[in-house]
Motif scaffolding. Structure first.
Motif, short mmCIF file in Angstrom:
data_model
loop_
_atom_site.label_atom_id
_atom_site.label_comp_id
_atom_site.label_asym_id
_atom_site.label_seq_id
_atom_site.Cartn_x
_atom_site.Cartn_y
_atom_site.Cartn_z
N LEU A 49 31.25 37.08 -14.55
CA LEU A 49 30.30 36.68 -13.51
C LEU A 49 28.97 36.12 -14.06
CD1 LEU A 49 30.77 39.53 -10.85
CD2 LEU A 49 31.93 37.32 -10.99
N GLN A 50 28.53 36.64 -15.19
CA GLN A 50 27.22 36.23 -15.70
C GLN A 50 27.09 34.70 -15.85
OE1 GLN A 50 24.58 38.24 -15.95
NE2 GLN A 50 23.42 36.38 -16.36
N PRO A 51 28.08 34.02 -16.44
CA PRO A 51 27.91 32.57 -16.62
C PRO A 51 27.97 31.77 -15.31
CG PRO A 51 29.75 33.43 -17.95
CD PRO A 51 29.35 34.50 -17.00
N ARG A 52 28.27 32.46 -14.20
CA ARG A 52 28.45 31.71 -12.94
C ARG A 52 27.24 31.80 -12.00
NH1 ARG A 52 33.48 32.86 -14.76
NH2 ARG A 52 35.03 31.23 -14.36
N GLN A 53 26.08 32.17 -12.54
CA GLN A 53 24.90 32.34 -11.67
C GLN A 53 24.58 31.09 -10.87
OE1 GLN A 53 23.60 35.35 -11.06
NE2 GLN A 53 25.22 36.00 -12.44
N GLN A 54 24.66 29.94 -11.53
CA GLN A 54 24.35 28.69 -10.82
C GLN A 54 25.42 28.40 -9.77
OE1 GLN A 54 21.53 27.23 -10.72
NE2 GLN A 54 20.86 28.75 -12.24
N ASP A 55 26.68 28.72 -10.09
CA ASP A 55 27.77 28.52 -9.11
C ASP A 55 27.51 29.35 -7.85
OD1 ASP A 55 29.03 26.90 -10.91
OD2 ASP A 55 30.34 28.48 -11.70
N PHE A 56 27.07 30.61 -8.05
CA PHE A 56 26.84 31.46 -6.88
C PHE A 56 25.79 30.84 -5.97
CE2 PHE A 56 28.13 35.07 -9.88
CZ PHE A 56 29.45 34.96 -9.51
N ARG A 57 24.76 30.24 -6.59
CA ARG A 57 23.71 29.60 -5.79
C ARG A 57 24.29 28.41 -5.02
NH1 ARG A 57 19.05 30.52 -7.88
NH2 ARG A 57 18.41 30.39 -5.72
N ARG A 58 25.14 27.67 -5.72
CA ARG A 58 25.72 26.48 -5.07
C ARG A 58 26.69 26.91 -3.96
NH1 ARG A 58 28.23 24.49 -9.09
NH2 ARG A 58 30.38 24.38 -8.34
N TRP A 59 27.51 27.91 -4.24
CA TRP A 59 28.49 28.35 -3.24
C TRP A 59 27.79 28.94 -2.01
CZ3 TRP A 59 31.86 31.13 -7.50
CH2 TRP A 59 32.44 30.15 -8.29
N ARG B 15 24.99 27.73 -0.83
CA ARG B 15 24.59 26.56 -0.02
C ARG B 15 25.80 25.91 0.62
NH1 ARG B 15 20.67 24.66 -4.53
NH2 ARG B 15 19.46 26.53 -4.36
N GLU B 16 26.88 25.81 -0.17
CA GLU B 16 28.08 25.13 0.35
C GLU B 16 28.88 26.04 1.26
OE1 GLU B 16 30.10 24.02 -3.23
OE2 GLU B 16 28.65 22.43 -3.69
N SER B 17 28.57 27.34 1.24
CA SER B 17 29.24 28.28 2.10
C SER B 17 30.75 28.34 1.81
CB SER B 17 28.96 27.83 3.55
OG SER B 17 29.40 28.75 4.45
N ALA B 18 31.06 28.55 0.54
CA ALA B 18 32.49 28.63 0.16
C ALA B 18 32.65 29.35 -1.16
CB ALA B 18 33.05 27.22 0.02
N GLN B 19 33.81 29.97 -1.33
CA GLN B 19 34.15 30.61 -2.61
C GLN B 19 35.44 29.92 -3.07
OE1 GLN B 19 34.80 34.82 -1.99
NE2 GLN B 19 32.89 35.30 -3.02
N PRO B 20 35.39 29.10 -4.11
CA PRO B 20 36.57 28.31 -4.48
C PRO B 20 37.78 29.18 -4.81
CG PRO B 20 34.65 27.62 -5.74
CD PRO B 20 34.25 28.85 -5.00
N ALA B 21 38.97 28.61 -4.53
CA ALA B 21 40.22 29.35 -4.75
C ALA B 21 40.38 29.75 -6.22
CB ALA B 21 41.40 28.49 -4.31
N SER C 223 28.27 38.11 -2.25
CA SER C 223 29.48 37.59 -1.62
C SER C 223 30.72 38.00 -2.39
CB SER C 223 29.42 36.06 -1.52
OG SER C 223 28.53 35.68 -0.49
N VAL C 224 30.60 38.07 -3.72
CA VAL C 224 31.75 38.50 -4.54
C VAL C 224 32.10 39.94 -4.15
CG1 VAL C 224 32.53 39.03 -6.88
CG2 VAL C 224 31.13 37.00 -6.47
N ILE D 82 25.22 36.23 2.65
CA ILE D 82 26.59 36.37 2.14
C ILE D 82 27.45 35.17 2.59
CG2 ILE D 82 26.77 38.85 1.67
CD1 ILE D 82 27.91 39.03 4.64
N ARG D 83 26.86 33.99 2.38
CA ARG D 83 27.43 32.77 2.97
C ARG D 83 28.75 32.35 2.31
NH1 ARG D 83 24.82 29.21 5.83
NH2 ARG D 83 25.40 27.45 4.50
#
Ligand SMILES: Cc1cc2nc3c(=O)[nH]c(=O)nc-3n(C[C@H](O)[C@H](O)[C@H](O)COP(=O)(O)OP(=O)(O)OC[C@H]3O[C@@H](n4cnc5c(N)ncnc54)[C@H](O)[C@@H]3O)c2cc1C
Length: 573
Positions: A42-52, A54-60, A103-104, A224-225
């Motif tokens: 999870l640590q390397p995904r901090q920017q992804d969490f911010r983007r997800w 905004r985009e309101s999605a958790q990729p498959a 959200s995770v 928790i978008r």
């Protein structure tokens, strides 16, 4: 025997509070590996969490990563493909995931804490064998479908219905709203009214792939978008007879048992969020300079940092005490679970608010994570039982125990002339209890050896345990069954019970940690001392306000506003 209910009766159940429990060795072993793996993922995904967010999605592909880490099988027994963690071990995993992203935690938590918990608690061996291995690997993700548009807190008023077919199967119809994991689940635990004469609720296990099951679009939420929240529809869905959980008509009991058992997951998540905020806030306070100094040197900033640590430690102490009660097979832990949820959720909201305040303008900007954390934390006092409804639950459950002694008193009064010996027996017992309350001698005592520097804290909890018993006694006598309409008064009892139970957990833990080296033991004692003083001030105010308050005036003012549906004053008038 419930510790929290005991408090309403003036009892401190020492044997359930001391010594502070340790996580099991087996959990520690699994957690040791798990925590590092979670951080690495999870640590390397901090920017992804911010983007997800905004985009309101958790990729498959990200959810696939959660599956590979084993995060969908945390509490499923090893023989069915899971990791077999205890309630305490599971809460610790959610604590770790929440340090990175709420959200995770929600995706994992809605699956384990509520989505498939019914199968674990009430499933038959055949149901477990059929579904749990697929749930453990995340091939099936689970969701819990209770809420409907007309049935939120009043869950017993759901209208979804299931009628029995000639072959014993059921036909299910209804629409559920705001279902976490609704859009990604392969299996739903669904609550519907069945056609028994009293229209009772039954719990069903429903596969998403069955004809007639569908879900709506991803809801556009405040926080928790990235976590999936959707409506779920059931249109003439045929559910096999052996997909009923527990028994027909037992669904409400099943739903409440799931929610009670799952509350430590939410609490663990809240603690993780606070831990991460304390890290962010201390770094921010040291790095930011104003008036020629790091803001960390200012008393008003230091006060906030210290309070965050007190809140986090207190929530952690209560959540893992409750988890221990669940893991030890106690049957009556629902009030303690509600208290830990109330305290942990509000502690997390306070901490998020104050951490953002320390970062101030920078905290308000979306470059930093504070604003997202504030938004994410808002849900904690709303779902899995609103904190208002849980406070009522805490107080009424506690008073019910207490009311039993009053009921017995009435019976004794009636019986005393007909059956003097029996009548006096009960009356004697009650009189003894009253005497106990009056003199402070009895079971409301902490009987373990308390270090001298925590003696004051222990005395505070002993005193207010007695005060809680006296206050519930007073209110029950004053209002009788009309107490149910006196919510403001009842809330004060709940708040005293929250402070007492959480405070006793803090005390127990700090006694256990007092000899920890490197200053941590000393600070743990300090936290217990400060928490006790803060709790004392709150409890004293609540006791005072039971006798003197403005409830009537507040009710009248609310009535006035409600009749006009607006605020009528203006400086122009
Ligand atoms: C993001 C999100 C995810 C969710 N996930 C799920 C899920 O996975 N599964 C599921 O089944 N549900 C889920 N829910 C629903 C959630 O559990 C409900 O929102 C919650 O139970 C409260 O119901 P309500 O929102 O209808 O509020 P209401 O019940 O309408 O309450 C409104 C207000 O009135 C207060 N109130 C209600 N009754 C009383 C009373 N008797 N006395 C005093 N005050 C009272 C409440 O505390 C609240 O402040 C989710 C909701 C959200 C927002």
């Amino acid at each position: 025997m419930s510790v929290a209910k005991g408090l309403f009766d003036g009892d401190i159940l020492n044997e359930h509070l001391f010594p502070y429990p340790r996580l099991r060795d087996k959990d520690r072993e699994v957690l040791g590996m798990m925590v590092d793996a979670i951080d690495q993922f999870l640590q390397p995904r901090q920017q992804d969490f911010r983007r997800w967010d905004r985009e309101s999605a958790q990729p498959a592909e990200f959810i696939q990563g959660l599956r590979e880490l084993g995060l969908f099988g945390l509490i499923i027994p090893e023989e069915l493909g899971g990791l077999g963690l205890s309630n305490g071990g599971y809460a610790r995993v959610l604590c770790q995931t929440s340090m990175h992203d709420s959200s995770v935690s929600l995706t994992i938590g809605a699956h384990s804490s509520i989505g498939m918990k019914g199968l674990l608690l009430f499933g038959t061996p055949a149901q477990k064998a059929r579904y749990l291995p697929r749930l453990a690997g995340g091939e099936l993700i689970a969701a819990f479908c209770l809420t409907e548009s007309g049935a939120g807190s009043d869950a017993a008023s759901i209208r979804s219905s299931a009628s029995r077919n000639a072959d014993g199967s059921w036909t299910l119809n209804g629409e559920k709203i705001w279902i976490t994991n609704g859009g990604i689940a392969g299996l739903y635990t669904v609550f519907a009214r069945t056609e028994s004469p009293d229209g009772k609720i039954t719990a069903f296990i429903v596969e998403a792939a069955w004809p007639g099951v569908s879900h709506g679009a991803h809801e556009d939420k405040m926080g928790i978008r990235a976590s999936s929240t959707t409506t779920v529809h059931f249109k003439d869905v045929v559910v096999p007879a052996d997909n009923v959980l527990d028994a027909e008509g037992k669904g409400f009991k099943v739903a409440m048992a799931i929610l009670n058992n799952g509350r430590t997951g939410l609490g663990g998540g809240a603690v993780g969020g606070m831990k991460s905020l304390i890290g962010l806030a201390t770094r921010q306070a040291l790095a930011r300079r104003q008036f020629g100094r790091p803001i960390a040197e200012f008393g008003l900033i230091r006060k906030k940092l210290a309070q965050m640590a007190i809140d986090c430690y207190a929530a952690e102490s209560a959540v893992w005490m409750v988890a221990h009660h669940v893991d030890s097979g106690y049957e009556d832990y629902s009030v303690e679970a509600a208290i830990s949820k109330i305290f942990a959720s509000e502690a997390m909201q306070r901490t998020a608010h104050e951490a953002l305040q320390i970062a101030a303008g920078a905290g308000f900007m979306r470059d930093l994570p504070y604003e997202q954390i504030v938004r994410d934390a808002r849900i904690l006092s709303i779902f899995e039982g609103t904190n208002e409804v849980l406070r009522l639950y805490v107080a009424f459950s506690g008073m019910k125990e207490h009311g039993k002694s009053l009921g017995e008193l009435k019976t004794a009064m009636d019986a005393i002339f007909n059956h003097p010996i029996k009548g006096f027996g009960v009356l004697g017992e009650y009189a003894e209890k009253r005497l106990t309350h009056a003199t402070g001698v009895g079971r409301g005592k902490i009987q373990v050896r308390v270090p001298a520097n925590l003696a004051d804290a222990a005395a505070i909890y002993e005193k207010y345990t007695l005060e809680l018993a006296k206050a519930s006694d007073f209110l029950l006598r004053k209002h009788g069954s009309a107490i149910t309409d006196r919510q403001q008064e009842v809330e004060r009892l709940a708040d005293i019970a929250v402070d007492l139970f959480v405070g006793l957990c803090v005390l127990s833990r700090s006694i256990a940690l007092s000899s920890m080296p490197g200053g941590a033991g000393e600070q743990a004692v300090l936290i217990a001392r400060v928490f006790a003083q803060q709790a004392k001030r709150r409890m004293a105010m609540n006791v005072r306000r039971i006798m003197r308050n403005e409830d009537e005036e507040m009710n009248r003012l609310a009535g006035f506003l409600l009749s006009g549906e607006a605020y009528p004053w203006d400086v122009m008038s």
